[in-house]
Write a protein that holds these residues in place. Structure first.
Motif, mmCIF file in Angstrom:
data_model
loop_
_atom_site.group_PDB
_atom_site.id
_atom_site.type_symbol
_atom_site.label_atom_id
_atom_site.label_comp_id
_atom_site.label_asym_id
_atom_site.label_seq_id
_atom_site.Cartn_x
_atom_site.Cartn_y
_atom_site.Cartn_z
ATOM 1 N N SER A 1 1.253 -1.507 -0.374
ATOM 2 C CA SER A 1 -0.349 -0.297 -0.146
ATOM 3 C C SER A 1 0.532 1.241 -0.151
ATOM 4 O O SER A 1 2.141 1.336 -0.226
ATOM 5 C CB SER A 1 -1.286 -0.397 0.971
ATOM 6 N N ASN A 2 -0.022 2.427 -0.294
ATOM 7 C CA ASN A 2 0.993 3.839 0.280
ATOM 8 C C ASN A 2 1.769 3.706 1.843
ATOM 9 O O ASN A 2 2.809 4.529 1.515
ATOM 10 C CB ASN A 2 0.028 4.648 -0.767
ATOM 11 N N THR A 3 0.530 3.656 2.083
ATOM 12 C CA THR A 3 1.302 3.353 4.040
ATOM 13 C C THR A 3 2.496 2.713 3.416
ATOM 14 O O THR A 3 3.486 3.251 4.133
ATOM 15 C CB THR A 3 -0.122 2.831 4.409
ATOM 16 N N GLU A 4 2.569 1.816 2.897
ATOM 17 C CA GLU A 4 3.415 0.914 3.742
ATOM 18 C C GLU A 4 5.055 1.885 2.721
ATOM 19 O O GLU A 4 5.940 1.920 3.552
ATOM 20 C CB GLU A 4 3.409 -0.734 2.953
ATOM 21 N N THR A 5 4.664 1.688 1.637
ATOM 22 C CA THR A 5 5.707 2.330 1.512
ATOM 23 C C THR A 5 6.403 3.848 1.620
ATOM 24 O O THR A 5 7.597 3.972 1.154
ATOM 25 C CB THR A 5 5.600 3.302 -0.531
ATOM 26 N N LEU A 6 5.437 4.510 2.170
ATOM 27 C CA LEU A 6 5.897 5.841 2.675
ATOM 28 C C LEU A 6 6.778 5.534 4.063
ATOM 29 O O LEU A 6 7.281 6.297 4.509
ATOM 30 C CB LEU A 6 4.566 7.046 3.043
ATOM 31 N N VAL A 7 6.157 4.563 5.402
ATOM 32 C CA VAL A 7 6.396 4.371 6.212
ATOM 33 C C VAL A 7 7.810 4.085 5.592
ATOM 34 O O VAL A 7 8.967 4.222 6.570
ATOM 35 C CB VAL A 7 6.261 2.887 7.073
ATOM 36 N N LYS A 8 8.351 2.944 4.786
ATOM 37 C CA LYS A 8 9.954 2.843 4.278
ATOM 38 C C LYS A 8 11.003 3.449 3.911
ATOM 39 O O LYS A 8 11.527 3.447 3.890
ATOM 40 C CB LYS A 8 9.480 1.705 3.573
ATOM 41 N N GLU A 9 9.979 4.588 2.862
ATOM 42 C CA GLU A 9 10.790 5.794 2.760
ATOM 43 C C GLU A 9 11.205 7.097 4.373
ATOM 44 O O GLU A 9 12.580 6.864 4.379
ATOM 45 C CB GLU A 9 10.254 6.229 1.578
#
Length: 71
Positions: free
Chosen positions: A16-24
């Motif tokens: 999800s977008n949430t996962e991508t942003l947390v990883k970034e």
């Protein structure tokens, strides 16, 4: 002293977008130096009874406050 940061993606969907942003955010923090990061993805865990179907939000016919979960 080493700093430890835990990033948690609470989205019910994988990739999800949430996962991508947390990883970034964790990646940016790790570039500072002396920082250790860890990532936890809730979507990959089995948490019952919620399946992330959104019926409880009223997107499907029949959802109300008396019967929040249909599964």
């Amino acid at each position: 002293m080493k700093v430890k940061i835990l990033g948690i993606s609470g989205s019910p969907r994988e990739k999800s977008n949430t996962e991508t942003l947390v990883k970034e955010a964790l990646y940016a923090a790790s570039q500072i130096g002396n920082v250790e990061t860890d990532f936890v993805e809730i979507a990959s865990l089995r948490i019952t009874p919620c399946k992330g179907c959104y019926e409880c939000y009223g997107f499907y016919k029949g959802a109300d406050w008396e019967n929040l979960c249909f599964k």
